[in-house]
Design a protein around this motif. Structure first.
Motif, PDB file in Angstrom:
ATOM      1  N   ALA A 119       0.710  -0.966   0.016  1.00  0.00           N
ATOM      2  CA  ALA A 119      -0.664   0.370   0.109  1.00  0.00           C
ATOM      3  C   ALA A 119       1.043   1.168   0.104  1.00  0.00           C
ATOM      4  CB  ALA A 119      -0.911   0.164   0.909  1.00  0.00           C
ATOM      5  N   ALA A 120       1.964   1.099   1.229  1.00  0.00           N
ATOM      6  CA  ALA A 120       2.570   2.181   1.324  1.00  0.00           C
ATOM      7  C   ALA A 120       3.623   2.772  -0.410  1.00  0.00           C
ATOM      8  CB  ALA A 120       3.952   2.741   2.226  1.00  0.00           C
ATOM      9  N   GLY A 121       4.246   1.170  -0.543  1.00  0.00           N
ATOM     10  CA  GLY A 121       4.590   0.584  -2.190  1.00  0.00           C
ATOM     11  C   GLY A 121       3.646   2.557  -3.454  1.00  0.00           C
TER      12      GLY A 121
ATOM     13  N   VAL B 118       1.754   9.960  -5.752  1.00  0.00           N
ATOM     14  CA  VAL B 118       1.929  11.356  -4.440  1.00  0.00           C
ATOM     15  C   VAL B 118       3.107  11.904  -6.131  1.00  0.00           C
ATOM     16  CG1 VAL B 118       3.605  13.015  -3.415  1.00  0.00           C
ATOM     17  CG2 VAL B 118       1.837  11.021  -2.215  1.00  0.00           C
ATOM     18  N   LEU B 119       3.914  11.182  -6.704  1.00  0.00           N
ATOM     19  CA  LEU B 119       4.640  11.422  -7.702  1.00  0.00           C
ATOM     20  C   LEU B 119       3.683  11.576  -9.230  1.00  0.00           C
ATOM     21  CD1 LEU B 119       7.674  10.225  -7.182  1.00  0.00           C
ATOM     22  CD2 LEU B 119       7.617  12.096  -6.218  1.00  0.00           C
ATOM     23  N   THR B 120       3.330  11.129  -9.368  1.00  0.00           N
ATOM     24  CA  THR B 120       2.193  11.190 -10.454  1.00  0.00           C
ATOM     25  C   THR B 120       1.301  11.804 -10.406  1.00  0.00           C
ATOM     26  OG1 THR B 120       1.497   8.804 -10.487  1.00  0.00           O
ATOM     27  CG2 THR B 120       3.931   9.075 -11.362  1.00  0.00           C
ATOM     28  N   ALA B 121       0.608  12.094  -9.415  1.00  0.00           N
ATOM     29  CA  ALA B 121      -1.238  12.081  -9.436  1.00  0.00           C
ATOM     30  C   ALA B 121      -1.821  11.353 -10.342  1.00  0.00           C
ATOM     31  CB  ALA B 121      -0.956  13.387  -9.716  1.00  0.00           C
TER      32      ALA B 121
ATOM     33  N   ALA C 146      -4.354   5.105  -5.958  1.00  0.00           N
ATOM     34  CA  ALA C 146      -4.604   5.201  -4.079  1.00  0.00           C
ATOM     35  C   ALA C 146      -6.149   4.077  -4.709  1.00  0.00           C
ATOM     36  CB  ALA C 146      -5.538   6.543  -4.312  1.00  0.00           C
ATOM     37  N   MET C 147      -6.557   3.393  -5.708  1.00  0.00           N
ATOM     38  CA  MET C 147      -7.477   2.922  -5.294  1.00  0.00           C
ATOM     39  C   MET C 147      -6.962   1.476  -5.014  1.00  0.00           C
ATOM     40  SD  MET C 147     -10.326   3.817  -8.805  1.00  0.00           S
ATOM     41  CE  MET C 147      -9.523   6.010  -8.961  1.00  0.00           C
ATOM     42  N   PHE C 148      -5.796   0.875  -6.072  1.00  0.00           N
ATOM     43  CA  PHE C 148      -4.714  -0.400  -5.112  1.00  0.00           C
ATOM     44  C   PHE C 148      -4.861  -0.015  -4.664  1.00  0.00           C
ATOM     45  CE2 PHE C 148      -4.661  -0.218 -10.482  1.00  0.00           C
ATOM     46  CZ  PHE C 148      -5.372  -1.444 -10.414  1.00  0.00           C
TER      47      PHE C 148
END
Length: 142
Positions: free
Chosen positions: A13-15, A21-24, A29-31
């Protein structure tokens, strides 16, 4: 050192959150939420098959539900006109006779210099006109 499966899901999840955050890319986020659901399943004692199944179901459900809503919301945003673009198409009141040579109008509560769009058009004081364009600090009316 043996790491529990739920910790691995948190790492996943953190990965997924870092490139989010970098690619927007909201899909990441859903994954990531799917990975969190897999972590909860692992913490509750579910097997690897149940964990992967929960991850896939939650991720696909979020993609199927959230993406179309976001796309509709994004398509519905026409943007708000501001500055000069907000004045085009508005009505104004002639304060001083307006012709191709010039004149004055009251537009959006302010006094503007104005000129008529057509050379032969003349607008007398008190008449309402439509703002067609803004040329510098002069409103072009008809």
């Amino acid at each position: 050192m043996d790491i529990d499966a739920w910790v691995w899901w948190l790492i996943v999840a953190a990965g997924l959150g870092i490139p989010l955050v970098l690619t927007a890319m909201p899909e990441l986020a859903m994954f990531a939420v799917g990975a969190l659901a897999g972590s909860v399943t692992a913490a509750l004692g579910g097997g690897i098959v149940a964990q992967v199944l929960v991850f896939v179901v939650v991720s696909v459900a979020l993609l199927a539900v959230v993406r179309p809503i976001a796309a509709r919301h994004r398509a519905g945003q026409t943007g708000h006109a501001s500055g000069i673009d907000a004045l085009k198409g508005r009505q104004a009141v002639v304060l001083e006779r307006v012709s191709a040579a010039g004149g004055r109008i009251k537009l959006a509560g302010e006094v503007w210099s104005a000129r008529s769009l057509d050379d032969d058009q003349v607008f007398e004081p008190g008449r309402q006109v439509d703002v067609v364009d803004i040329d510098g600090a002069t409103a072009v009316v008809m």
